[in-house]
Design an enzyme around this catalytic site. Sequence first.
Site, short mmCIF file in Angstrom:
data_model
loop_
_atom_site.label_atom_id
_atom_site.label_comp_id
_atom_site.label_asym_id
_atom_site.label_seq_id
_atom_site.Cartn_x
_atom_site.Cartn_y
_atom_site.Cartn_z
CG ASP A 3 7.43 -1.23 4.27
OD1 ASP A 3 6.57 -0.67 5.00
OD2 ASP A 3 7.20 -2.24 3.59
CG HIS A 38 -4.22 -5.39 -2.40
ND1 HIS A 38 -4.40 -6.76 -2.38
CD2 HIS A 38 -3.16 -5.14 -1.59
CE1 HIS A 38 -3.50 -7.31 -1.59
NE2 HIS A 38 -2.74 -6.36 -1.10
#
Length: 353
Positions: free
Chosen positions: A220, A258
């Site tokens: 990340d 998304h």
Amino acid sequence: MNYQNGGDSEAMLRGQAQILQYIFGALDAMALRCCVELRIADIINHHGSPTTLSEIINGINSPSINVDGLERLMKFLVRRNIFDEKNGEKENLYSLNHCSTWLLCGTDVTLAPLVMLRTNPIIMTPAYVMSHSIKEGGTSFMRVHGAELFDFCQLNSEFNKVFNEGMACTARITTKAILSSYKNEFVGLKGCIVDVGGGNGILVSEIVKAYPHLKGVNFDLKHVISTAPVYNGVIHIAGDMFKAIPCAETIFMKWILHDWGDDDCVKIIKNCRKALSIENGKLVIVEAVQNLDEHDYFNDIRATFDLAMFSHFSSGRERSESQWKKLLAQGGFFRYNIIKIPAFQSIIEAFLK
């Protein structure tokens, strides 16, 4: 009452009641926030039995508590089926049920951090300018806060913590659903598994704990993994998924795509394809699959969440199976399976061949 267009009076009354419910619906969420802030579910849980209002007051332990306000809050939450209520000898008794159990703060499986995130003013304010985004374009979040959501998190450490905790609590819930429904698939995996956009590393740590023959990588942004805890069998790697992803036999992505538009999703998926170190490697996507004709517990909230994506991200959206199929093909994955799990999301397995 004079209804417009001579419509059926009963239907119009129902419509009026429905619109009023939506208008005041924000108070439902704020009542949940109040409940979490006061730790009401935890007070009842620690009491170990149905609890009176007086006992809840003692648990809150405030010298100037508004007893009338607390009682009205509890009546409202009972009305919403968040708590159960029954008659006692002197006072009514409140107890936990299948809803309020999700509001416990001292448990691993809880939605309390998500309540605090979704009712945070930073998250709620963009909805006020949604009409401007529709008329004029642009992101509601950017219009209000002057930065995209992830950039804002990087600049605001306090909100970043709230955001990460909200995401981590959903990760724990989804991880349990994945491990219960997908467990046979992990047995056959080998080597390294990379969780792209893994946040605090909850998902990959639970996978590695359950299947210690696997090595885990939590991948990340730097400011995200800077607050991630240490897990056995997991390393944290900082980087940008739009540039490159660490090589692995299996790549996981949970609730990442998304947030992005189609073009960005294709870039990410192509990078996943490059990162798979073997030809029979697998991309495992955990995302909602919209099917408005299908009815399950989460179908309605998936539609609501699509609107949340619109207000928070420039191109974020929830997608149907046909939309996922198109993105995967453009990214180089021409075969896929959709596996339903007991959660908001489904598992989308994508294969190179």
